[in-house]
Every structure is written in structure tokens, then in C-alpha cells.
Write a protein that holds these residues in place. Structure first.
Motif, PDB file in Angstrom:
ATOM      1  N   LYS A   4       0.847  -1.188   0.000  1.00  0.00           N
ATOM      2  CA  LYS A   4       0.000   0.000   0.000  1.00  0.00           C
ATOM      3  C   LYS A   4       0.881   1.236   0.000  1.00  0.00           C
ATOM      4  N   THR A   5       0.411   2.254  -0.700  1.00  0.00           N
ATOM      5  CA  THR A   5       1.146   3.506  -0.764  1.00  0.00           C
ATOM      6  C   THR A   5       1.166   4.161   0.614  1.00  0.00           C
ATOM      7  N   PRO A   6       2.351   4.507   1.129  1.00  0.00           N
ATOM      8  CA  PRO A   6       2.417   5.193   2.428  1.00  0.00           C
ATOM      9  C   PRO A   6       1.684   6.538   2.360  1.00  0.00           C
ATOM     10  N   ASP A  15       2.666   8.953  -6.322  1.00  0.00           N
ATOM     11  CA  ASP A  15       2.614   8.582  -7.740  1.00  0.00           C
ATOM     12  C   ASP A  15       3.884   7.847  -8.152  1.00  0.00           C
ATOM     13  N   LEU A  16       5.039   8.317  -7.675  1.00  0.00           N
ATOM     14  CA  LEU A  16       6.299   7.626  -7.960  1.00  0.00           C
ATOM     15  C   LEU A  16       6.295   6.223  -7.361  1.00  0.00           C
ATOM     16  N   GLU A  22       4.992  -0.757 -10.062  1.00  0.00           N
ATOM     17  CA  GLU A  22       4.467  -1.346 -11.296  1.00  0.00           C
ATOM     18  C   GLU A  22       5.583  -1.669 -12.290  1.00  0.00           C
ATOM     19  N   GLU A  23       6.491  -0.722 -12.503  1.00  0.00           N
ATOM     20  CA  GLU A  23       7.532  -0.889 -13.509  1.00  0.00           C
ATOM     21  C   GLU A  23       8.606  -1.891 -13.094  1.00  0.00           C
ATOM     22  N   TYR A  24       8.936  -1.950 -11.798  1.00  0.00           N
ATOM     23  CA  TYR A  24      10.052  -2.771 -11.363  1.00  0.00           C
ATOM     24  C   TYR A  24       9.639  -3.959 -10.492  1.00  0.00           C
ATOM     25  N   GLY A  38      13.650   6.264   0.321  1.00  0.00           N
ATOM     26  CA  GLY A  38      14.049   7.110  -0.804  1.00  0.00           C
ATOM     27  C   GLY A  38      13.004   8.157  -1.128  1.00  0.00           C
ATOM     28  N   LEU A  39      11.734   7.782  -1.060  1.00  0.00           N
ATOM     29  CA  LEU A  39      10.673   8.736  -1.371  1.00  0.00           C
ATOM     30  C   LEU A  39      10.450   9.736  -0.241  1.00  0.00           C
ATOM     31  N   GLU A  40      10.744   9.344   0.981  1.00  0.00           N
ATOM     32  CA  GLU A  40      10.713  10.316   2.084  1.00  0.00           C
ATOM     33  C   GLU A  40      11.812  11.360   1.862  1.00  0.00           C
ATOM     34  N   ALA A  41      12.972  10.911   1.424  1.00  0.00           N
ATOM     35  CA  ALA A  41      14.057  11.843   1.100  1.00  0.00           C
ATOM     36  C   ALA A  41      13.661  12.720  -0.077  1.00  0.00           C
TER      37      ALA A  41
END
Length: 106
Positions: A4-6, A15-16, A22-24, A38-41
Motif C-alpha cells: 500500500k502507498t504510504p 505517484d512515484l 508497477e515498472e520494477y 528514498g521517497l521520504e528523502a
């Protein structure tokens, strides 16, 4: 670990998250944790960029001398953390080429 998306991530980071899953096909717990970190950064970098865009790259110190905005280091460090997380995931970030050989201009 659920995929689930945080919810604490920004819309852009969410969105990333969805696109990268999905892609990886990131499904393992360590991979999801690295992606979240990484997305928190990424979000921290974007927050710093927004303040810098509003206040400028430089600020005045107590002697009225221009110096780099303190958030430029936050932006730099957050960018490095984001890129390190993506590297740790072993994602191929190079765009696919439409022909063989080196890309033009290299």
C-alpha cells in the motif's frame, strides 16, 4: 509487508511509489522499505526546494553578508539519500534507446 502507498508521502511521491512498484515489481520487505526511505528523502528535497525558491539561494548573516541558504544542504543531502536508495534497489534508471550504440552527444 503490504505494498500500500504510504499515506504520509506527498502526492508526487505516492505517484512515484505506484509507478516504481508497477515498472520494477518491487515486492520484498527490504525493497519496499528502501523505496519508502528514498521517497521520504524525495519529499524532503522538494520541501527544501520550495522554501529556497521562495526565499532565494542566499540569505544575509548577522553581518549583512550573503551566504548560502541553510536549506541548500538539506536539499543536497536529501537528493543524495534519494539517489542512494534508488541505487540500492538496483533500478536501471537509464532511458531506453531507440537504436544501438551510445546516445547522441556522448
Amino acid at each position: 509487508m503490504a505494498t500500500k502507498t504510504p499515506k504520509h508521502l506527498s502526492k508526487e511521491a505516492q505517484d512515484l511509489w505506484k509507478r516504481l512498484l508497477e515498472e520494477y515489481g518491487i515486492e520484498d520487505s527490504p525493497g519496499l522499505l528502501i523505496l519508502q526511505t528514498g521517497l521520504e528523502a524525495f519529499d524532503r528535497m522538494r520541501e527544501a526546494q520550495a522554501v529556497i525558491a521562495k526565499e532565494g539561494l542566499t540569505v544575509k548573516d548577522r553581518f549583512d553578508q550573503a551566504k548560502a541558504h541553510p536549506l541548500t544542504t538539506v536539499e543536497r543531502d536529501a537528493r543524495a539519500a534519494m539517489l542512494a536508495a534508488l541505487k540500492a534497489l538496483n533500478l536501471d534508471l537509464e532511458p531506453l534507446q531507440d537504436r544501438a550504440g551510445r546516445p547522441a552527444g556522448r
